[in-house]
Design an enzyme around this catalytic site. Structure first.
Site, short mmCIF file in Angstrom:
data_model
loop_
_atom_site.label_atom_id
_atom_site.label_comp_id
_atom_site.label_asym_id
_atom_site.label_seq_id
_atom_site.Cartn_x
_atom_site.Cartn_y
_atom_site.Cartn_z
CB SER A 167 1.87 -3.24 -2.59
OG SER A 167 1.64 -2.60 -3.93
CG ASP A 211 -3.27 -0.37 -7.04
OD1 ASP A 211 -4.10 0.13 -8.13
OD2 ASP A 211 -2.55 -1.29 -7.33
#
Length: 401
Positions: A167, A211
């Site tokens: 994502s 991330d």
């Protein structure tokens, strides 16, 4: 300033890609203040964005089997507070959610589909529609970005929901492409990173920021970061590693695993604290090994021998805190039987493991390893660790600044 886009009838085409991430050492212990190391994956998400005259926003997510369109006039005027990547603007997000609630295809199946659409539309409203609403000079020159339709198609090498940053790679691609479309550039990776973090906040609620930092900040000479207590440090020297990423195919809940470790720590603090401290010390040792090797201060053979030992130790320590799984141990045992080191990566309890490949390993040994994985019915990817971050791969119709 050069114009960001071409004339109204000329389509703009932008191709962007961004990497996923893999935690090398320190998972779970980092939640308790210890050091961890993560690197970018050679597996990437890819975005093809193209303008057209349809007056619609078209999003295709191949890996989520989603193909959806919105009328560009559906969205309300965007407040100026939504034009900056400081925090989510609740009124904009609520308006978007009200729109997506009326699409049955987003209310069925995986929740990740709806969240991916919500984050995409939020970025569209803040980065494209919002500047046009407020007649910002940089946006007013972007003739085609707000008044033509936009078609965005995303494909990915990354498995969804495997803890590999899919994502964040998606978010980084979207932000970079929209900035190129509106501003004619996407050179400030920190700006991309802040917008990507907001997108991640829509998708995950309360992300760590790791991330998106990996997807945005790593580069050809430093494709990894160390992090502790919420602070990230990009490693300026990190030699690329070859690895095999193996998916057990077993779903797990990161939230439940993190909670279980916390409960075990509260129940057995005198046992758990030393183990978590040991994982942190292991991360620090690995970090020094990587730095020394990249700087030419240590040879390949002793460095890889030490890295393999640390990988094996770390996996066993993660088993000790309760986040292992028989399927992960099977991969580790199989790898060790063939002369390779492996460990779980991420939350554990299933998910993925990685196997380190030494440059000196002859190709026949690697082929035997891959054959063994095939024979056990395991899905795997031969990949690299420590590559480039978000990149603008191809642009037509934009005079890049």
């Amino acid at each position: 300033m050069a114009e960001a886009c071409s004339e109204l009838d000329d389509p703009v085409i932008i191709n962007v890609s961004a990497p996923g991430k893999l935690i090398l050492h320190g998972e779970h212990a980092v939640v308790h203040g210890e050091l961890a190391i993560a690197a970018s994956l050679g597996l990437r998400a890819y975005l093809h964005l193209e303008t057209n005259s349809s007056k619609t926003i078209h999003l295709q997510l191949a890996d989520l089997d989603l193909n959806i369109k919105f009328d560009i006039y559906q969205f309300p005027e965007i407040p100026e507070s939504a034009l900056f990547p400081t925090q989510l603007e609740p009124s904009v997000l609520k308006a978007i959610q009200t729109i997506t609630e009326n699409y049955p295809s987003l209310q069925q199946g995986l929740e990740s589909r709806r969240l991916a659409v919500d984050s995409f539309l939020y970025l569209y409203c803040s980065l494209i529609k919002g500047p046009l609403d407020h007649s910002h000079s940089q946006a007013s020159k972007s003739i085609s970005s707000g008044h033509q339709g936009i078609a965005a198609k995303v494909t990915s090498d990354l498995p969804i929901g495997a803890g590999l940053g899919s994502s964040a790679a998606y978010s980084a691609c979207m932000v970079a492409a929209m900035l190129v479309l509106v501003q004619g550039e996407a050179k400030d990776v920190e700006v991309i990173n802040r917008w990507a973090f907001l997108s991640e906040s829509i998708i995950h609620g309360n992300p760590s920021g790791l991330d998106n930092t990996i997807s945005c900040h790593v580069n050809m000479t430093g494709g990894a970061v160390s992090f502790a207590a919420g602070n990230f440090t990009r490693l300026k020297s990190f030699a690329r590693l070859q690895a095999v990423l193996v998916d057990t195919g077993i779903p797990r809940s990161t939230k439940q695993l993190v909670s279980a470790v916390r409960d075990r720590k509260e129940t057995f603090p005198t046992i758990m604290n030393p183990i978590l401290n040991a994982i942190g010390a292991l991360s620090s040792t690995a970090l020094k090994l990587h730095n020394d090797y990249a700087a030419g201060l240590a040879g390949e053979e002793p460095t890889y021998a030490s890295l393999e030992t640390l990988i094996t130790m770390n996996h066993q320590l993660l088993n000790a805190i309760g986040v292992g799984h028989p399927a992960l141990d099977k991969i580790v045992t199989l790898s060790q039987s063939m002369g390779f080191a492996a460990k779980l990566t991420g939350a554990g309890g299933g998910g993925c493991a990685f196997i380190l490949l030494q440059p000196s390993h002859e190709s026949q040994f690697q082929q035997k390893l891959l054959q063994a994985l095939d024979e056990h019915g395991l899905k795997y990817w031969l990949t690299t660790l420590g590559g480039s971050g978000v990149t603008i791969d191809h642009v037509i119709g934009v005079n890049l600044l």
